[in-house]
Enzyme design. Structure first.
Site, mmCIF file in Angstrom:
data_model
loop_
_atom_site.group_PDB
_atom_site.id
_atom_site.type_symbol
_atom_site.label_atom_id
_atom_site.label_comp_id
_atom_site.label_asym_id
_atom_site.label_seq_id
_atom_site.Cartn_x
_atom_site.Cartn_y
_atom_site.Cartn_z
ATOM 1 N N VAL A 48 -10.298 6.013 62.106
ATOM 2 C CA VAL A 48 -9.255 5.181 61.577
ATOM 3 C C VAL A 48 -8.023 6.159 61.903
ATOM 4 O O VAL A 48 -8.019 7.444 61.578
ATOM 5 C CB VAL A 48 -9.188 4.820 60.106
ATOM 6 N N CYS A 49 -6.833 5.890 62.685
ATOM 7 C CA CYS A 49 -5.708 6.764 62.839
ATOM 8 C C CYS A 49 -4.700 5.810 62.319
ATOM 9 O O CYS A 49 -4.793 4.654 61.433
ATOM 10 C CB CYS A 49 -5.573 6.993 63.990
ATOM 11 N N ASN A 50 -3.322 6.049 62.421
ATOM 12 C CA ASN A 50 -2.365 5.333 62.042
ATOM 13 C C ASN A 50 -2.205 3.663 62.732
ATOM 14 O O ASN A 50 -2.190 2.880 61.843
ATOM 15 C CB ASN A 50 -0.939 5.707 62.257
ATOM 16 N N PHE A 98 -4.968 2.312 60.370
ATOM 17 C CA PHE A 98 -4.653 2.035 58.796
ATOM 18 C C PHE A 98 -3.526 0.932 58.502
ATOM 19 O O PHE A 98 -3.641 0.297 57.445
ATOM 20 C CB PHE A 98 -4.157 3.237 58.362
#
Length: 129
Positions: free
Chosen positions: A82-84, A110
């Site tokens: 998961v990243c932004n 996210f």
């Protein structure tokens, strides 16, 4: 090769998941790995049960053959990165696949998780060094 071409190549090897799919995988025992910087996690929160690992440490902590891997990493345990917003996580998940990790990423990152109304834990957890 451009970054857009690198991203397309990485994603061509991934079975990306939406927020509901990531939650289902987590409920089935998948490891959710948050590669966002501390400042993002502090400002926006975290997925409960996720493990924050800074991007620069990711391969060492998740390579099944690494002496520095996390104890919860197993060859049969899926990993959702998961990243932004789901860009850096695609590149990271493709790198992990090259190491033999059953990795994919969260489409939309996210922010998609939060927008889907899924649980969010406030306050940052220190990243695994």
């Amino acid at each position: 090769m451009t970054i857009d071409e690198m991203l397309a190549e990485a994603r061509s090897r991934l079975d990306r998941v939406d927020p509901a799919g990531a939650r289902a995988l987590q409920d089935q025992g998948a490891l959710i790995v948050d590669i966002r910087p501390f400042s993002n996690r502090a400002a926006e929160g975290e997925i409960p049960g996720s493990v924050p690992i800074e991007r620069i440490h990711l391969e060492w902590r998740l390579d099944p053959a690494s002496a520095h891997r996390l104890p919860e990493v197993r060859a049969d345990r899926p990993v959702v990165v998961v990243c932004n917003e789901g860009y850096a996580s695609s590149l990271a998940a493709a790198d992990l696949q090259r190491l033999g990790v059953r990795a994919t990423d969260l489409d939309g990152g996210f922010r998609a998780w939060r927008a889907a109304g899924l649980p969010v834990r406030e306050g940052p957890t220190p990243a695994v060094p």
